[in-house]
Design a protein around this motif. Structure first.
Motif, PDB file in Angstrom:
ATOM      1  N   SER A 151       0.971  -1.376   0.300  1.00 39.54           N
ATOM      2  CA  SER A 151      -0.152   0.234   0.473  1.00 39.54           C
ATOM      3  C   SER A 151       0.885   1.287   0.027  1.00 39.54           C
ATOM      4  N   VAL A 152       1.831   0.965   0.429  1.00 38.25           N
ATOM      5  CA  VAL A 152       2.774   2.138   1.012  1.00 38.25           C
ATOM      6  C   VAL A 152       3.550   2.813  -0.749  1.00 38.25           C
ATOM      7  N   LEU A 153       3.896   1.396  -0.843  1.00 33.56           N
ATOM      8  CA  LEU A 153       4.460   1.479  -2.547  1.00 33.56           C
ATOM      9  C   LEU A 153       3.499   2.148  -3.337  1.00 33.56           C
ATOM     10  N   LEU A 154       2.331   1.926  -3.246  1.00 35.97           N
ATOM     11  CA  LEU A 154       1.364   2.340  -4.406  1.00 35.97           C
ATOM     12  C   LEU A 154       0.984   3.822  -4.798  1.00 35.97           C
ATOM     13  N   THR A 155       0.938   3.824  -3.200  1.00 37.87           N
ATOM     14  CA  THR A 155       0.769   5.300  -2.991  1.00 37.87           C
ATOM     15  C   THR A 155       1.290   5.666  -3.605  1.00 37.87           C
ATOM     16  N   LEU A 156       3.074   6.133  -3.102  1.00 36.88           N
ATOM     17  CA  LEU A 156       4.348   6.573  -3.443  1.00 36.88           C
ATOM     18  C   LEU A 156       4.031   6.190  -5.217  1.00 36.88           C
ATOM     19  N   VAL A 157       3.306   5.295  -5.604  1.00 38.94           N
ATOM     20  CA  VAL A 157       3.815   5.280  -7.881  1.00 38.94           C
ATOM     21  C   VAL A 157       2.897   6.121  -7.874  1.00 38.94           C
ATOM     22  N   ASN A 158       1.091   6.315  -7.315  1.00 42.70           N
ATOM     23  CA  ASN A 158       0.426   7.348  -7.579  1.00 42.70           C
ATOM     24  C   ASN A 158       0.911   8.678  -7.044  1.00 42.70           C
ATOM     25  N   ASP A 159       1.905   9.258  -6.529  1.00 34.89           N
ATOM     26  CA  ASP A 159       2.092  10.150  -6.280  1.00 34.89           C
ATOM     27  C   ASP A 159       3.352  10.499  -6.848  1.00 34.89           C
ATOM     28  N   ILE A 160       4.296   9.849  -7.601  1.00 34.76           N
ATOM     29  CA  ILE A 160       5.130  10.086  -8.529  1.00 34.76           C
ATOM     30  C   ILE A 160       3.752  10.596 -10.376  1.00 34.76           C
TER      31      ILE A 160
END
Length: 250
Positions: free
Chosen positions: A68-77
């Motif tokens: 979930s943290v990684l998906l949030t980071l990808v979405n932010d980028i």
């Protein structure tokens, strides 16, 4: 000399376009397998696949949290790359602000519980509505609340104060964390500025940058007030957009 400068400027423009295209492509490609990982992780938690022992359940929780943290980071980028490319368009709609706050408080509940932090919301009984982008406005609030929870001592509380000033929606998120030194305040909205290392959870330093970008897209403004040892308050002003009713509905 003029021709050389023109050629250099064109090369820089093309390089920037290539960078944005690359970031967007990679972000989209990463989201698909990540979504699958999260989906199968949730499936493993169900009774249909059989019981898990204590260690397996713990590992599944770690996989779910990290994914979930990684998906949030990808979405932010991806969001920032879209802003940089100048192709992000806001989807305006009429937003009931009281419903928005209820939705945000429900979505942030697990994050607050994980950090051992309570949320205090101060707002009039009826805030009314504004015309803005519901998804982006919700992201602004969630990013600010998550950031405040990250830097708040366990057992403390963060506050969300909301009000109307004319047609503008004004809200302030405050925490009782370590605060920010004066020389760091000027850089908190910079990308990858992680600031103090006293937060419970590390990050890429994109949260406040996204807040600044989305507020600017709404033609609003965001300010920060902080002192070391006295916590931090971030204030956002979102003006309501005057658009035809049919456009707002779309």
């Amino acid at each position: 000399a003029e021709r050389a400068l023109t050629e250099k400027n064109e090369a820089l423009r093309k390089a920037d376009e290539l960078k944005n295209d690359f970031v967007q492509h990679v972000s989209y490609e990463l989201r698909s397998p990540l979504t699958n990982i999260i989906g199968f992780t949730d499936l493993l938690r169900t009774q249909g696949v059989g019981p898990l022992n204590e260690r397996q359940a713990e590992y599944i929780d770690h996989i779910s949290t990290s994914s979930s943290v990684l998906l949030t980071l990808v979405n932010d980028i991806l969001d920032l790359a879209t802003v940089d490319a100048g192709i992000m368009r806001l989807n305006y709609a009429d937003i009931d602000l009281n419903d928005l706050l209820d939705d945000v408080s429900m979505q942030i509940a697990d994050r607050l519980h994980e950090s051992g932090v309570a949320l205090e919301i101060t707002a009039p009984a009826y805030l009314g509505s504004i015309v803005a982008d519901p998804q982006r406005l919700k992201q602004i609030l969630l990013k600010l609340l998550s950031n405040a929870a990250n830097f708040s001592p366990e057992g403390s509380s963060i506050s969300l104060e909301c009000r109307r000033e004319g047609t503008d929606f004004v809200f302030a998120v405050s925490d009782r964390g370590p605060g920010i030194s004066p020389d760091m305040v000027a850089t908190v909205f910079d990308r990858f500025a992680t600031g103090a290392k006293s937060g419970k959870r590390g990050g890429a330093g994109l949260g406040l940058s996204i807040v600044d970008s989305f507020v600017s897209l709404h033609h609003g403004d965001v300010t920060i007030d902080s002192e070391p040892g006295k916590g931090t308050t971030v204030v956002c002003r979102i003006p309501s957009v005057n658009v035809p009713h049919t456009a707002a509905a779309e």
